[in-house]
Scaffold this active site. Sequence first.
Site, PDB file in Angstrom:
ATOM      1  N   HIS A  50     -46.457 -42.776  27.353  1.00  0.00           N
ATOM      2  CA  HIS A  50     -45.073 -43.238  27.374  1.00  0.00           C
ATOM      3  C   HIS A  50     -44.916 -44.410  28.340  1.00  0.00           C
ATOM      4  O   HIS A  50     -45.762 -44.618  29.202  1.00  0.00           O
ATOM      5  CB  HIS A  50     -44.131 -42.148  27.899  1.00  0.00           C
ATOM      6  CG  HIS A  50     -44.231 -40.821  27.238  1.00  0.00           C
ATOM      7  ND1 HIS A  50     -43.274 -40.358  26.357  1.00  0.00           N
ATOM      8  CD2 HIS A  50     -45.134 -39.818  27.345  1.00  0.00           C
ATOM      9  CE1 HIS A  50     -43.595 -39.136  25.962  1.00  0.00           C
ATOM     10  NE2 HIS A  50     -44.732 -38.789  26.545  1.00  0.00           N
ATOM     11  N   GLU A 119     -46.481 -40.806  31.780  1.00  0.00           N
ATOM     12  CA  GLU A 119     -45.478 -41.864  31.834  1.00  0.00           C
ATOM     13  C   GLU A 119     -45.991 -43.001  32.706  1.00  0.00           C
ATOM     14  O   GLU A 119     -46.518 -42.777  33.808  1.00  0.00           O
ATOM     15  CB  GLU A 119     -44.163 -41.347  32.419  1.00  0.00           C
ATOM     16  CG  GLU A 119     -43.370 -40.431  31.512  1.00  0.00           C
ATOM     17  CD  GLU A 119     -42.410 -41.173  30.594  1.00  0.00           C
ATOM     18  OE1 GLU A 119     -42.433 -42.422  30.589  1.00  0.00           O
ATOM     19  OE2 GLU A 119     -41.647 -40.489  29.885  1.00  0.00           O
ATOM     20  N   ASP A 176     -42.079 -46.694  22.701  1.00  0.00           N
ATOM     21  CA  ASP A 176     -43.059 -46.753  23.778  1.00  0.00           C
ATOM     22  C   ASP A 176     -44.420 -46.198  23.377  1.00  0.00           C
ATOM     23  O   ASP A 176     -44.491 -45.326  22.512  1.00  0.00           O
ATOM     24  CB  ASP A 176     -42.527 -46.034  25.025  1.00  0.00           C
ATOM     25  CG  ASP A 176     -42.104 -44.584  24.774  1.00  0.00           C
ATOM     26  OD1 ASP A 176     -41.435 -44.329  23.768  1.00  0.00           O
ATOM     27  OD2 ASP A 176     -42.435 -43.727  25.616  1.00  0.00           O
TER      28      ASP A 176
END
Length: 284
Positions: A50, A119, A176
């Site tokens: 992500h 992330e 993403d």
Amino acid sequence: MRRLLWPLVLALLLAGCAGEKGIVDRQGYQLDTRRQAQGSSPRVRVLVIHYTAEGFATSLATLTGREVSVHYLIPAQPPLHQGRPRIWQLVPEQQSAWHAGSSFWRGATRLNDTSIGIELENRGWQETAAGRTFAPFEPAQILALVPLARDIIARYGIRPQDVVAHADIAPQRKDDPGPLFPWRALAEQGIGAWPDAQRVAFYLAGRDPHAPVPMDSLLELLGRYGYEVRPEMTPREQRRVIMAFQMHFRPARWNGAPDAETQAIAEALLEKYGGERAASGSRA
């Protein structure tokens, strides 16, 4: 006499077992792990990448709140400690994190239950006069990602085709990590899938790379590779699936149009990695 000796014999046997390989002592009980069932599979099957679309401080606050979470967060410029970049672990790998949301990959749903999420601090995309533009990823951030991703892949035996973008598993909602994420460079280091250029050229067969191809035939290939493709999808939804695939595997041109090069890439990937096989036991 035998009744009196039996507890002593049993105690001696158990004491002997405690030192054996595969015998594990716990508080109040003991486990014998020497016979493992064949009917099992690892919980973690998928690694999802992500971007945060926010700065690090805001991302850390968001991802440690009650609404969403992720296993790992990597700053754009990871601080070095004893020469090694620091990565934030926000959820233990043994637990599910709320990072995938409504998702689908290779026949599996509920990917929060079967995946690890990473992330990357990155502002994502912005609308400009030239259209939607994405922010590049910092080299130091990718250098920190590589050993982490390799460790996760090795621990769980994650297949290249199951290292995916958030956009791959939720193309109608997510973009993403976008077209600037270095999927090809990572694949060269054993992280994720990438088609062989020679096989792409073989399937392109001299056609103009941007020549149109039938939408249905391309979507059939993408569905076989792992994307969610449904008969009732609208034209916009169909293009979103193609765009997600292009951002991952053909980032130079991700307009969502069904063209010959996108088709050739899909065919080369299917040849190399095979078609859909559920990444977990959860089904739609």
